[in-house]
Scaffold this motif. Sequence first.
Motif, short mmCIF file in Angstrom:
data_model
loop_
_atom_site.label_atom_id
_atom_site.label_comp_id
_atom_site.label_asym_id
_atom_site.label_seq_id
_atom_site.Cartn_x
_atom_site.Cartn_y
_atom_site.Cartn_z
N LEU A 58 11.30 -6.02 1.12
CA LEU A 58 10.46 -6.17 2.32
C LEU A 58 11.20 -5.70 3.57
CD1 LEU A 58 8.67 -9.60 1.78
CD2 LEU A 58 7.69 -7.32 1.62
N ASP A 59 12.48 -6.07 3.68
CA ASP A 59 13.27 -5.66 4.83
C ASP A 59 13.42 -4.14 4.90
OD1 ASP A 59 13.57 -8.30 5.56
OD2 ASP A 59 15.59 -8.49 4.71
N LYS A 60 13.62 -3.52 3.74
CA LYS A 60 13.76 -2.07 3.68
C LYS A 60 12.46 -1.37 4.10
CE LYS A 60 15.12 1.49 0.33
NZ LYS A 60 15.46 1.73 -1.07
N THR A 61 11.32 -1.91 3.61
CA THR A 61 10.02 -1.34 3.97
C THR A 61 9.74 -1.54 5.45
OG1 THR A 61 9.22 -1.78 1.74
CG2 THR A 61 7.55 -1.38 3.43
N ALA A 62 10.05 -2.72 5.96
CA ALA A 62 9.83 -3.00 7.39
C ALA A 62 10.67 -2.05 8.26
CB ALA A 62 10.19 -4.44 7.71
N LYS A 63 11.88 -1.76 7.82
CA LYS A 63 12.74 -0.85 8.58
C LYS A 63 12.14 0.56 8.59
CE LYS A 63 17.50 0.50 9.19
NZ LYS A 63 18.88 0.29 8.84
N ARG A 64 11.56 0.99 7.45
CA ARG A 64 10.93 2.31 7.39
C ARG A 64 9.72 2.38 8.32
NH1 ARG A 64 10.75 2.60 1.68
NH2 ARG A 64 8.52 2.28 1.81
N TYR A 65 8.98 1.29 8.43
CA TYR A 65 7.74 1.30 9.21
C TYR A 65 7.95 0.92 10.68
CZ TYR A 65 4.55 2.44 5.48
OH TYR A 65 3.88 3.11 4.50
N GLN A 66 9.18 0.69 11.11
CA GLN A 66 9.41 0.29 12.50
C GLN A 66 9.07 1.41 13.48
OE1 GLN A 66 13.49 -0.88 12.78
NE2 GLN A 66 14.27 1.20 12.79
N ASN A 67 9.05 2.66 13.03
CA ASN A 67 8.73 3.79 13.92
C ASN A 67 7.23 4.05 14.02
OD1 ASN A 67 11.47 4.35 14.36
ND2 ASN A 67 11.59 5.54 12.49
N LYS A 68 6.43 3.39 13.19
CA LYS A 68 5.00 3.67 13.18
C LYS A 68 4.31 2.99 14.36
CE LYS A 68 0.86 3.64 10.38
NZ LYS A 68 0.23 3.33 9.12
N THR A 69 3.46 3.76 15.02
CA THR A 69 2.61 3.18 16.05
C THR A 69 1.20 3.11 15.48
OG1 THR A 69 2.22 5.36 17.00
CG2 THR A 69 3.97 4.05 18.00
N TYR A 70 0.55 2.00 15.70
CA TYR A 70 -0.78 1.79 15.14
C TYR A 70 -1.84 2.11 16.19
CZ TYR A 70 1.68 -0.35 11.30
OH TYR A 70 2.51 -0.56 10.23
N LEU A 71 -2.87 2.82 15.75
CA LEU A 71 -3.94 3.21 16.65
C LEU A 71 -4.79 1.99 17.02
CD1 LEU A 71 -5.22 6.47 14.89
CD2 LEU A 71 -3.60 6.28 16.78
N SER A 72 -5.30 2.02 18.26
CA SER A 72 -6.22 0.96 18.66
C SER A 72 -7.55 1.18 17.95
CB SER A 72 -6.43 1.00 20.18
OG SER A 72 -7.15 2.17 20.53
N ARG A 73 -8.41 0.22 18.02
CA ARG A 73 -9.73 0.33 17.38
C ARG A 73 -10.50 1.52 17.94
NH1 ARG A 73 -13.22 -4.56 15.59
NH2 ARG A 73 -11.11 -5.31 15.46
N GLU A 74 -10.40 1.73 19.25
CA GLU A 74 -11.12 2.84 19.89
C GLU A 74 -10.54 4.19 19.45
OE1 GLU A 74 -9.74 0.28 21.74
OE2 GLU A 74 -11.63 -0.84 21.87
N GLU A 75 -9.22 4.28 19.38
CA GLU A 75 -8.58 5.53 18.95
C GLU A 75 -8.93 5.85 17.50
OE1 GLU A 75 -4.45 5.58 21.55
OE2 GLU A 75 -4.60 4.25 19.83
N THR A 98 -0.90 15.34 12.77
CA THR A 98 0.34 14.60 12.97
C THR A 98 0.11 13.27 12.27
OG1 THR A 98 0.67 15.66 15.11
CG2 THR A 98 1.95 13.67 14.67
N TYR A 99 0.99 12.93 11.32
CA TYR A 99 0.79 11.73 10.52
C TYR A 99 2.12 11.04 10.25
CZ TYR A 99 2.61 14.31 6.51
OH TYR A 99 3.42 15.02 5.67
N PHE A 100 2.02 9.76 9.95
CA PHE A 100 3.20 8.97 9.63
C PHE A 100 3.48 9.10 8.14
CE2 PHE A 100 5.35 5.08 8.29
CZ PHE A 100 6.43 5.08 9.16
N ASN A 101 4.69 9.53 7.81
CA ASN A 101 5.12 9.64 6.41
C ASN A 101 5.82 8.34 6.03
OD1 ASN A 101 6.38 10.17 3.97
ND2 ASN A 101 6.87 12.28 4.50
N GLY A 102 5.16 7.54 5.19
CA GLY A 102 5.71 6.26 4.78
C GLY A 102 6.94 6.36 3.90
N GLN A 103 7.20 7.54 3.33
CA GLN A 103 8.36 7.71 2.47
C GLN A 103 9.66 7.78 3.27
OE1 GLN A 103 8.17 7.59 -0.91
NE2 GLN A 103 6.03 7.13 -0.52
N ASN A 104 9.61 8.49 4.42
CA ASN A 104 10.84 8.61 5.20
C ASN A 104 10.80 7.82 6.51
OD1 ASN A 104 9.35 10.16 7.02
ND2 ASN A 104 10.10 12.10 6.21
N GLY A 105 9.63 7.32 6.89
CA GLY A 105 9.55 6.48 8.08
C GLY A 105 9.43 7.23 9.39
N TYR A 106 9.02 8.51 9.35
CA TYR A 106 8.91 9.31 10.57
C TYR A 106 7.57 10.03 10.62
CZ TYR A 106 13.86 8.44 11.15
OH TYR A 106 15.07 7.82 11.31
#
Length: 147
Positions: A58-75, A98-106
Motif C-alpha cells: 500500500l505504501d509503495k502504491t501510495a508513493k506512486r500515486y502521490q503525483n496524480k492530480t484528480y479532476l474535479s467533477r466539472e472537469e 496527457t494521462y497518468f501512468n500508474g506503472q511509473n507514477g508520472y
Amino acid sequence: MDKKQWAAEKKQFNDTSRYNDIMDRPRHVSRAHLPMPQIDRAGQFAPFAALTGYKELLDKTAKRYQNKTYLSREELAELTKQIKTLSKTKPWPLITVTYFNGQNGYYEQYSGQLVNVDWQRQRLRFRDGTSVIIRNLKEIVINKNKQ
C-alpha cells in the motif's frame, strides 16, 4: 473506566465458579485423532500471514500515486463530453492525450489515432493497440494535422 464497570468486567471474566464441576476433570484425549504436533500448531494462524507485506505494498502504491492530480467533477464532465464528441467524429481523429501512468507514477503524453471508446471498460483505444484509462486522462488535444 469507572469502578462499577471494572467490577462488572472482573466478575464476568474472572469468575470461574460456573466451571467448578469440570475444573478437576482430566483433559479429554481423542481416541480417533492423534494430537497435533506442536510444530504444526502455529499453522492454524497462517491465514493472518497472508497480510504480511500488505502495508508495504500500500505504501509503495501510495508513493506512486502521490503525483496524480484528480479532476474535479466539472472537469471530468467536460472531458467526458469531449470524448463523446470525438467518438462521433468519422474518420476517427488523431489526438494527443496527457494521462497518468500508474506503472511509473508520472504523467505522459501519447499521440495516436483514436479508433474506439470502450465505455464499459472506461478506456480509449488507439490504432496501434494502445489503450488509456479515461479516469487517468488530464487533457485531450485534437491534432490539426491530416492523418
